[in-house]
Design a protein around this motif. Structure first.
Motif, short mmCIF file in Angstrom:
data_model
loop_
_atom_site.label_atom_id
_atom_site.label_comp_id
_atom_site.label_asym_id
_atom_site.label_seq_id
_atom_site.Cartn_x
_atom_site.Cartn_y
_atom_site.Cartn_z
N TYR A 3 39.56 54.94 31.64
CA TYR A 3 40.58 53.97 31.23
C TYR A 3 40.77 52.94 32.33
O TYR A 3 40.93 53.30 33.49
CB TYR A 3 41.91 54.67 30.94
N ASP A 4 40.77 51.70 31.95
CA ASP A 4 41.01 50.63 32.90
C ASP A 4 42.50 50.29 32.85
O ASP A 4 42.96 49.55 31.99
CB ASP A 4 40.17 49.40 32.53
N PHE A 5 43.27 50.90 33.77
CA PHE A 5 44.71 50.73 33.76
C PHE A 5 45.12 49.30 34.03
O PHE A 5 46.10 48.81 33.49
CB PHE A 5 45.36 51.68 34.78
N PHE A 7 43.49 46.61 33.19
CA PHE A 7 43.26 45.86 31.96
C PHE A 7 44.42 46.06 30.98
O PHE A 7 44.92 45.12 30.39
CB PHE A 7 41.94 46.29 31.32
N ARG A 8 44.87 47.31 30.83
CA ARG A 8 46.00 47.60 29.92
C ARG A 8 47.27 46.90 30.39
O ARG A 8 48.02 46.38 29.59
CB ARG A 8 46.23 49.11 29.83
N LYS A 9 47.47 46.88 31.71
CA LYS A 9 48.65 46.21 32.26
C LYS A 9 48.58 44.71 31.99
O LYS A 9 49.58 44.08 31.65
CB LYS A 9 48.75 46.51 33.75
N ILE A 11 47.03 43.23 29.50
CA ILE A 11 47.26 42.98 28.07
C ILE A 11 48.76 42.94 27.78
O ILE A 11 49.25 42.05 27.07
CB ILE A 11 46.58 44.08 27.22
N LYS A 12 49.51 43.87 28.37
CA LYS A 12 50.97 43.87 28.18
C LYS A 12 51.59 42.61 28.76
O LYS A 12 52.48 42.00 28.17
CB LYS A 12 51.60 45.10 28.84
N LYS A 104 56.53 53.47 28.59
CA LYS A 104 55.17 53.65 29.09
C LYS A 104 54.34 54.41 28.06
O LYS A 104 54.84 55.27 27.35
CB LYS A 104 55.20 54.41 30.40
N SER A 105 53.06 54.11 28.03
CA SER A 105 52.16 54.82 27.14
C SER A 105 51.88 56.20 27.70
O SER A 105 52.17 56.50 28.86
CB SER A 105 50.86 54.05 26.97
N GLU A 108 49.69 55.96 30.83
CA GLU A 108 50.38 55.56 32.06
C GLU A 108 51.24 56.70 32.60
O GLU A 108 51.35 56.87 33.81
CB GLU A 108 51.21 54.31 31.80
#
Length: 114
Positions: A3-5, A7-9, A11-12, A104-105, A108
């Motif tokens: 998981y690319d944390f 990248f997810r951050k 996007i948010k 948080k997901s 996370e």
């Protein structure tokens, strides 16, 4: 699976920036880039530093320009820029309006355990 944390951050953060940009340009109901451009031009004429000499107008114009770039020409370098007239309270209201959760997901939460 990796998981690319970051990248997810991002996007948010992009979703939040788009919501703030729509709020600044009052473009919640704008469906096309032409409508967004019309709202940008209307506000740009009102707050342009050559027309409106107040310091607050200059900051507002910077936010309007940034908002237009966010909604029309997104690139990841925008994530390093900041809005000058948006307070933390405004961000909370915009998150509610745009239905953006701060929760948080599961990924996370898992990341924070280790």
């Amino acid at each position: 699976m990796i998981y690319d944390f970051e990248f997810r951050k991002n996007i948010k953060k992009k979703k939040l920036y788009e919501a703030i940009a729509k709020e600044i340009l009052n473009a919640w109901d704008a469906k096309t880039p032409i409508e967004i451009k019309k709202r940008f031009l209307h506000l740009a004429k009102k707050y342009h530093p050559d027309i409106n000499h107040k310091e607050s107008a200059k900051k507002k114009f910077q936010d309007i320009s940034l908002s237009y770039r966010i909604l029309t020409q997104w690139d990841d370098s925008i994530l390093n820029e900041k809005f000058s007239t948006i307070s933390e309270f405004d961000v909370k209201i915009i998150k509610i309006k745009a239905n953006i959760n701060d929760e948080k997901s599961h990924i996370e939460r898992f990341k924070n355990l280790y």
